[in-house]
Design a protein around this motif. Structure first.
Motif, mmCIF file in Angstrom:
data_model
loop_
_atom_site.group_PDB
_atom_site.id
_atom_site.type_symbol
_atom_site.label_atom_id
_atom_site.label_comp_id
_atom_site.label_asym_id
_atom_site.label_seq_id
_atom_site.Cartn_x
_atom_site.Cartn_y
_atom_site.Cartn_z
ATOM 1 N N SER A 126 -11.716 -0.589 -12.117
ATOM 2 C CA SER A 126 -12.228 0.755 -12.404
ATOM 3 C C SER A 126 -11.481 1.644 -13.582
ATOM 4 O O SER A 126 -11.470 2.550 -13.807
ATOM 5 C CB SER A 126 -11.827 1.316 -11.055
ATOM 6 N N GLY A 127 -10.375 0.634 -14.261
ATOM 7 C CA GLY A 127 -9.714 1.199 -15.364
ATOM 8 C C GLY A 127 -8.740 3.158 -15.043
ATOM 9 O O GLY A 127 -9.367 3.585 -15.106
ATOM 10 N N TYR A 128 -7.854 2.919 -13.655
ATOM 11 C CA TYR A 128 -7.740 3.737 -13.052
ATOM 12 C C TYR A 128 -6.561 4.731 -14.176
ATOM 13 O O TYR A 128 -5.557 4.129 -14.949
ATOM 14 C CB TYR A 128 -7.157 3.565 -11.916
ATOM 15 N N PRO A 129 -6.658 6.159 -14.289
ATOM 16 C CA PRO A 129 -6.138 5.837 -15.187
ATOM 17 C C PRO A 129 -4.556 6.346 -14.322
ATOM 18 O O PRO A 129 -3.499 7.252 -15.122
ATOM 19 C CB PRO A 129 -6.022 7.363 -15.993
ATOM 20 N N VAL A 130 -4.583 6.918 -12.860
ATOM 21 C CA VAL A 130 -3.119 7.401 -12.119
ATOM 22 C C VAL A 130 -3.238 6.226 -11.670
ATOM 23 O O VAL A 130 -4.654 6.211 -10.020
ATOM 24 C CB VAL A 130 -3.539 8.161 -11.483
ATOM 25 N N ILE A 131 -2.192 6.032 -11.101
ATOM 26 C CA ILE A 131 -2.234 4.585 -10.183
ATOM 27 C C ILE A 131 -0.479 5.061 -8.883
ATOM 28 O O ILE A 131 0.583 5.202 -10.392
ATOM 29 C CB ILE A 131 -2.471 3.058 -10.087
ATOM 30 N N VAL A 132 -0.141 5.240 -7.859
ATOM 31 C CA VAL A 132 0.487 4.715 -7.238
ATOM 32 C C VAL A 132 0.414 4.576 -6.054
ATOM 33 O O VAL A 132 0.007 3.447 -5.490
ATOM 34 C CB VAL A 132 0.663 6.527 -6.493
ATOM 35 N N LEU A 133 2.043 3.453 -6.334
ATOM 36 C CA LEU A 133 2.013 2.159 -4.840
ATOM 37 C C LEU A 133 2.827 3.309 -3.756
ATOM 38 O O LEU A 133 3.697 3.924 -4.097
ATOM 39 C CB LEU A 133 2.891 1.662 -5.980
ATOM 40 N N ILE A 134 2.409 2.771 -2.513
ATOM 41 C CA ILE A 134 3.294 3.482 -1.484
ATOM 42 C C ILE A 134 3.078 1.370 -0.775
ATOM 43 O O ILE A 134 1.996 1.742 -0.092
ATOM 44 C CB ILE A 134 1.905 4.087 -0.733
ATOM 45 N N GLY A 135 5.031 1.616 -0.068
ATOM 46 C CA GLY A 135 5.327 0.470 0.294
ATOM 47 C C GLY A 135 5.438 0.773 1.409
ATOM 48 O O GLY A 135 6.049 1.990 1.641
ATOM 49 N N PHE A 136 5.324 -0.443 2.689
ATOM 50 C CA PHE A 136 6.269 0.170 3.716
ATOM 51 C C PHE A 136 7.292 -1.134 4.334
ATOM 52 O O PHE A 136 6.424 -1.839 3.270
ATOM 53 C CB PHE A 136 4.955 -0.019 5.045
ATOM 54 N N SER A 137 7.937 -1.083 4.588
ATOM 55 C CA SER A 137 9.554 -1.558 4.674
ATOM 56 C C SER A 137 9.336 -3.087 3.817
ATOM 57 O O SER A 137 9.687 -2.509 2.790
ATOM 58 C CB SER A 137 8.574 -2.182 6.022
ATOM 59 N N MET A 138 8.821 -4.275 4.057
ATOM 60 C CA MET A 138 8.577 -5.605 2.791
ATOM 61 C C MET A 138 7.992 -4.482 1.915
ATOM 62 O O MET A 138 8.408 -5.354 0.669
ATOM 63 C CB MET A 138 8.721 -6.265 3.959
ATOM 64 N N GLY A 139 6.508 -4.688 1.900
ATOM 65 C CA GLY A 139 6.107 -3.489 1.128
ATOM 66 C C GLY A 139 6.434 -2.679 0.194
ATOM 67 O O GLY A 139 6.507 -2.455 -1.538
ATOM 68 N N GLY A 140 7.418 -1.462 0.347
ATOM 69 C CA GLY A 140 7.942 -0.590 -0.013
ATOM 70 C C GLY A 140 8.959 -1.197 -0.622
ATOM 71 O O GLY A 140 9.601 -1.100 -1.905
ATOM 72 N N ASN A 141 10.144 -2.455 0.178
ATOM 73 C CA ASN A 141 10.962 -2.646 -0.868
ATOM 74 C C ASN A 141 10.432 -3.810 -2.283
ATOM 75 O O ASN A 141 11.045 -3.875 -3.509
ATOM 76 C CB ASN A 141 11.470 -4.160 -0.287
ATOM 77 N N LEU A 142 9.518 -4.451 -1.954
ATOM 78 C CA LEU A 142 8.332 -5.113 -2.784
ATOM 79 C C LEU A 142 8.451 -3.885 -4.113
ATOM 80 O O LEU A 142 8.109 -4.548 -5.288
ATOM 81 C CB LEU A 142 6.920 -5.953 -2.716
#
Length: 322
Positions: A126-142
């Motif tokens: 989809s060619g998103y111009p804005v991507i944000v990462l939201i992580g929880f616990s291990m997903g946040g560390n990664l």
């Protein structure tokens, strides 16, 4: 505009209750995820769950150890973001999407290649111009390891990260969870991880020895027997050293927020990167006194938790809808 403080409900006055109550009692209507299976370069697969509305902003949600896209904290965040104009992609780590993965591997705390593959797929789709990462616990560390260690590979569209309940020091976190006070959490993790070990042992008995699994009592035992040898680390301690976010926070080149409750029963003092946040202007540590682990419960008419309200405020402040 300052962020609102977290005020714990009076019935949930300690970190254990703030952690356990949402996991057991929070009820959210099932989301209309659309499942997609993607192939990885090594021949394995990942299960992705999408909530789309044709937005140009995408939030990629990464769950915690032995979680999945259906965990209360993922569903709550996905619902809140989608209601406020975001497309959402909640990805499941290898073997966490409802079926065991093909290869004798896990998604572990340093599996930045898996996260990168998810991001590249979203961009190709989809060619998103804005991507944000939201992580929880291990997903946040990664997510933080990805932004800091792989900063030269991070696509321009990845604009920020918000990470909750992050075990930034894996070794200290492993010691903390091995303590008697956290016995119930450790027992649950070992039971869930044991299911995957047993399933994989039916196909890969050498890599996943099942005999004497009952002798595995903590993360040191598990990572020594499985995670480290499966993924090329010399030992559990080597794995923790190479895959802790603390080692890479200085390299982060995108605005990133680490939101860790001081009473989180999973986190040791070294999991609160005060010095790194002081030294890197793009890194912000938010550390309320209460909240538990992936908790931050509150009761309101919208049904949003504090973590979801804070994420929305940060994202709308920095990436408003065009």
């Amino acid at each position: 505009m300052p962020l609102p403080p977290y005020n714990t409900p009076w019935l949930l006055g300690n970190g254990h209750l703030e952690t356990i109550w949402p996991s057991l009692f929070r009820r959210i209507e099932p989301l209309p995820y659309v499942r997609e299976t993607i192939a990885l370069p090594d021949g394995d697969v990942l299960e992705l769950d999408w909530l789309t509305r044709g937005a140009r902003r995408l939030a990629i949600l990464s769950h915690g150890l032995e979680g999945n896209s259906q965990r209360h904290y993922v569903v709550g965040m996905a619902r809140a973001l989608h209601a406020h104009g975001w497309d959402v992609l909640a990805w499941n780590f290898r073997g966490c999407g409802g079926r065991i993965n093909r290869l004798p591997k896990f998604t572990h705390n340093g599996s930045t290649d898996d996260l990168h593959a998810v991001i590249r797929h979203a961009l190709d789709r989809s060619g998103y111009p804005v991507i944000v990462l939201i992580g929880f616990s291990m997903g946040g560390n990664l997510s933080l390891v990805y932004l800091g260690r792989e900063h030269d590979l991070v696509p321009e569209s990845v604009r920020a990260a918000i990470c909750f309940s992050v075990p930034c020091d894996l070794a200290a976190g492993a010691v903390r969870l091995a303590a008697a006070a956290n016995h119930l959490y450790m027992k649950r993790f070992l039971r869930l991880m044991g299911r995957k070990v047993y399933q994989q042992s039916q196909r890969y008995p050498q890599q996943f020895p099942w005999d004497h699994y009952h002798t595995v009592k903590n993360f040191h035992d598990f990572d020594s027997r499985y995670t480290a040898p499966l993924h090329g680390f010399r030992s559990a301690r080597h794995y923790w050293q190479e895959c802790s976010a603390n080692a890479y926070l200085a390299g982060i080149r995108r605005p990133s927020w680490v939101i860790n409750a001081r009473n989180d029963p999973f986190l040791a003092p070294s999991c609160f990167p005060d010095r790194a946040a002081h030294d890197n202007s793009l890194l912000t540590l938010i550390a309320p006194e209460h909240g538990g682990h992936c908790g931050f419960p509150q009761f309101n008419r919208q049904g949003f938790y504090w973590s979801e309200e804070v994420a929305l405020m940060l994202l709308e402040r920095h990436f408003p809808a065009s």
